[in-house]
Write a protein that holds these residues in place. Structure first.
Motif, PDB file in Angstrom:
ATOM      1  N   VAL A 118       0.841  -1.202   0.000  1.00 50.30           N
ATOM      2  CA  VAL A 118       0.000   0.000   0.000  1.00 50.30           C
ATOM      3  C   VAL A 118       0.877   1.252   0.000  1.00 50.30           C
ATOM      4  CG1 VAL A 118      -1.794   1.267   1.238  1.00 50.30           C
ATOM      5  CG2 VAL A 118      -1.840  -1.244   1.201  1.00 50.30           C
ATOM      6  N   ILE A 119       1.900   1.240   0.828  1.00 50.97           N
ATOM      7  CA  ILE A 119       2.814   2.385   0.903  1.00 50.97           C
ATOM      8  C   ILE A 119       3.500   2.610  -0.442  1.00 50.97           C
ATOM      9  CG2 ILE A 119       4.951   3.235   1.947  1.00 50.97           C
ATOM     10  CD1 ILE A 119       4.118   1.866   4.534  1.00 50.97           C
ATOM     11  N   MET A 120       3.968   1.537  -1.051  1.00 47.36           N
ATOM     12  CA  MET A 120       4.673   1.658  -2.327  1.00 47.36           C
ATOM     13  C   MET A 120       3.769   2.229  -3.407  1.00 47.36           C
ATOM     14  SD  MET A 120       7.027  -1.782  -2.432  1.00 47.36           S
ATOM     15  CE  MET A 120       8.020  -1.241  -3.836  1.00 47.36           C
ATOM     16  N   LEU A 121       2.538   1.750  -3.463  1.00 49.27           N
ATOM     17  CA  LEU A 121       1.608   2.256  -4.476  1.00 49.27           C
ATOM     18  C   LEU A 121       1.336   3.736  -4.292  1.00 49.27           C
ATOM     19  CD1 LEU A 121      -0.965  -0.640  -4.851  1.00 49.27           C
ATOM     20  CD2 LEU A 121       0.576   0.253  -6.593  1.00 49.27           C
ATOM     21  N   PHE A 122       1.108   4.143  -3.055  1.00 47.39           N
ATOM     22  CA  PHE A 122       0.784   5.551  -2.820  1.00 47.39           C
ATOM     23  C   PHE A 122       1.968   6.447  -3.188  1.00 47.39           C
ATOM     24  CE2 PHE A 122       0.168   9.458  -0.549  1.00 47.39           C
ATOM     25  CZ  PHE A 122      -1.203   9.677  -0.635  1.00 47.39           C
ATOM     26  N   LEU A 123       3.142   6.092  -2.714  1.00 48.86           N
ATOM     27  CA  LEU A 123       4.319   6.920  -2.995  1.00 48.86           C
ATOM     28  C   LEU A 123       4.663   6.931  -4.482  1.00 48.86           C
ATOM     29  CD1 LEU A 123       6.651   5.884  -0.018  1.00 48.86           C
ATOM     30  CD2 LEU A 123       5.308   7.993  -0.239  1.00 48.86           C
ATOM     31  N   HIS A 124       4.422   5.815  -5.145  1.00 50.73           N
ATOM     32  CA  HIS A 124       4.773   5.706  -6.569  1.00 50.73           C
ATOM     33  C   HIS A 124       3.794   6.470  -7.452  1.00 50.73           C
ATOM     34  CE1 HIS A 124       6.628   4.132 -10.097  1.00 50.73           C
ATOM     35  NE2 HIS A 124       5.606   3.366 -10.453  1.00 50.73           N
ATOM     36  N   TYR A 125       2.503   6.282  -7.213  1.00 52.41           N
ATOM     37  CA  TYR A 125       1.501   6.857  -8.108  1.00 52.41           C
ATOM     38  C   TYR A 125       1.051   8.253  -7.695  1.00 52.41           C
ATOM     39  CZ  TYR A 125       1.234   2.375 -10.393  1.00 52.41           C
ATOM     40  OH  TYR A 125       1.548   1.247 -11.093  1.00 52.41           O
ATOM     41  N   TYR A 126       1.017   8.536  -6.412  1.00 47.33           N
ATOM     42  CA  TYR A 126       0.567   9.864  -5.997  1.00 47.33           C
ATOM     43  C   TYR A 126       1.737  10.847  -5.880  1.00 47.33           C
ATOM     44  CZ  TYR A 126      -1.688  13.677  -3.559  1.00 47.33           C
ATOM     45  OH  TYR A 126      -2.149  14.929  -3.228  1.00 47.33           O
ATOM     46  N   ASN A 127       2.811  10.419  -5.232  1.00 43.57           N
ATOM     47  CA  ASN A 127       3.939  11.326  -5.034  1.00 43.57           C
ATOM     48  C   ASN A 127       4.960  11.285  -6.163  1.00 43.57           C
ATOM     49  OD1 ASN A 127       3.387  10.301  -1.815  1.00 43.57           O
ATOM     50  ND2 ASN A 127       3.305  12.483  -2.288  1.00 43.57           N
ATOM     51  N   ARG A 128       4.768  10.339  -7.112  1.00 41.82           N
ATOM     52  CA  ARG A 128       5.597  10.269  -8.321  1.00 41.82           C
ATOM     53  C   ARG A 128       7.069   9.948  -8.019  1.00 41.82           C
ATOM     54  NH1 ARG A 128       1.160   9.701 -10.657  1.00 41.82           N
ATOM     55  NH2 ARG A 128       0.336  11.233 -12.111  1.00 41.82           N
ATOM     56  N   LEU A 129       7.292   9.078  -7.043  1.00 42.06           N
ATOM     57  CA  LEU A 129       8.652   8.645  -6.748  1.00 42.06           C
ATOM     58  C   LEU A 129       8.972   7.399  -7.565  1.00 42.06           C
ATOM     59  CD1 LEU A 129       8.741   8.951  -2.844  1.00 42.06           C
ATOM     60  CD2 LEU A 129       9.480  10.638  -4.530  1.00 42.06           C
ATOM     61  N   ASN A 130      10.215   7.286  -8.058  1.00 43.73           N
ATOM     62  CA  ASN A 130      10.619   6.037  -8.685  1.00 43.73           C
ATOM     63  C   ASN A 130      10.711   4.962  -7.603  1.00 43.73           C
ATOM     64  OD1 ASN A 130      13.495   5.568  -7.731  1.00 43.73           O
ATOM     65  ND2 ASN A 130      13.740   7.596  -8.636  1.00 43.73           N
ATOM     66  N   LEU A 131      10.707   3.701  -8.010  1.00 43.54           N
ATOM     67  CA  LEU A 131      10.557   2.622  -7.043  1.00 43.54           C
ATOM     68  C   LEU A 131      11.750   2.441  -6.125  1.00 43.54           C
ATOM     69  CD1 LEU A 131       8.595  -0.118  -9.017  1.00 43.54           C
ATOM     70  CD2 LEU A 131       7.758   1.580  -7.389  1.00 43.54           C
ATOM     71  N   VAL A 132      12.934   2.841  -6.551  1.00 41.60           N
ATOM     72  CA  VAL A 132      14.081   2.785  -5.656  1.00 41.60           C
ATOM     73  C   VAL A 132      13.903   3.795  -4.522  1.00 41.60           C
ATOM     74  CG1 VAL A 132      16.564   3.166  -5.437  1.00 41.60           C
ATOM     75  CG2 VAL A 132      15.660   1.935  -7.421  1.00 41.60           C
ATOM     76  N   LYS A 133      13.518   5.022  -4.876  1.00 43.13           N
ATOM     77  CA  LYS A 133      13.297   6.041  -3.847  1.00 43.13           C
ATOM     78  C   LYS A 133      12.070   5.713  -3.000  1.00 43.13           C
ATOM     79  CE  LYS A 133      14.683  10.267  -4.399  1.00 43.13           C
ATOM     80  NZ  LYS A 133      14.851  11.705  -4.774  1.00 43.13           N
ATOM     81  N   VAL A 134      11.065   5.065  -3.609  1.00 43.26           N
ATOM     82  CA  VAL A 134       9.896   4.612  -2.850  1.00 43.26           C
ATOM     83  C   VAL A 134      10.334   3.698  -1.711  1.00 43.26           C
ATOM     84  CG1 VAL A 134       7.954   2.994  -2.946  1.00 43.26           C
ATOM     85  CG2 VAL A 134       8.084   4.850  -4.585  1.00 43.26           C
ATOM     86  N   ASN A 135      11.181   2.729  -2.015  1.00 45.84           N
ATOM     87  CA  ASN A 135      11.641   1.796  -0.988  1.00 45.84           C
ATOM     88  C   ASN A 135      12.437   2.498   0.103  1.00 45.84           C
ATOM     89  OD1 ASN A 135      10.564  -0.715  -1.582  1.00 45.84           O
ATOM     90  ND2 ASN A 135      12.107  -1.174  -3.112  1.00 45.84           N
TER      91      ASN A 135
END
Length: 254
Positions: free
Chosen positions: A164-181
């Protein structure tokens, strides 16, 4: 004799499963679906298993945070704002978890995980090189509200919250997945600290099991954090899809 059996069987098993769970949690999520059943299988009541698992989560996110930092990946102070919003929610969720079972939450989360897979597979492609990260102003405010509610579930049982955290940060905050993690592990570290204290004050933590499990989690989190930066976004995305599918079936059917 009982102590010898524990050192031969239980403690090494806790370290091994802890390593796998720590690796999973840093890469995507779902590690608690291995560790919670194990702790219950070893004889801990559900509430104590839930509290004991927080020791391992704390250690894996601590080591993962250090691992990302060693690779120069950080999102300060955005991660701190969201972490403290999650902390407030987690204090509420952990208090509820001490007295209430979480089967219904598992069913709901199973449905969410299936939707996640559909979203990941069929989402339109986004060229992140042409978009700016959305970390300030109204986007920060909405994110803090969202992470308050995410924190409630995180404090309650935490299993699968990484997705859930990864999806929100990736799609709403527009972070790439490395920075998401890298952002995710700091957030979870902050709110898990509050949840762990809440469980500990209620005497719902088996510290011996927790520390052995945490040893594996610490190593797994460190290894995964540095490996994920090296392998990049495509590897994380593939790992995420696989883990979501496995976890959703486990949540619904078992």
């Amino acid at each position: 004799m009982l102590m010898i059996n524990e050192f031969i069987c239980e403690y090494p098993l806790l370290i091994i499963v802890g390593f796998i769970a720590g690796f999973m949690n840093t890469m995507a999520g779902g590690g608690s679906l291995l560790t919670l059943p194990l702790l219950i299988f070893l004889g801990l009541p559900a509430a104590v298993a839930n509290g004991t698992n927080r020791v391992a989560i704390f250690m894996s996110t601590l080591s993962a945070t250090a691992g990302f930092k060693s690779k120069g990946v950080s999102n300060f102070p955005f991660n701190i704002y969201l972490g403290f919003s999650g902390l407030i929610g987690a204090l509420i969720g952990a208090r509820i978890a001490i007295d209430i079972k979480g089967e219904l939450f598992n069913k709901i989360l199973a449905v969410i995980m299936i939707l996640v897979v559909v979203l990941i597979i069929f989402k339109p492609k986004i060229n992140y090189s042409d978009l700016l990260e959305r970390l300030k102003g109204k986007h920060l405010f909405i994110s803090m509200i969202a992470f308050f509610f995410i924190g409630i579930y995180g404090g309650f049982i935490n299993a699968g919250i990484g997705f859930v955290i990864m999806l929100f940060l990736h799609y709403y905050n527009r972070l790439n997945l490395v920075k998401v993690n890298a952002t995710k592990v700091v957030i979870v570290l902050i709110y898990t600290t509050g949840a762990l204290v809440t469980f500990a004050l209620a005497d719902k933590v088996n510290w011996t099991y927790g520390l052995f499990l945490a040893t594996g989690n610490f190593i797994g989190g460190w290894t995964s954090s540095r490996w994920s930066v090296k392998k990049g976004e495509k590897t994380i995305k593939a790992f995420l899809v696989v883990m979501v599918i496995i976890m959703s079936f486990k949540l619904w059917f078992f």
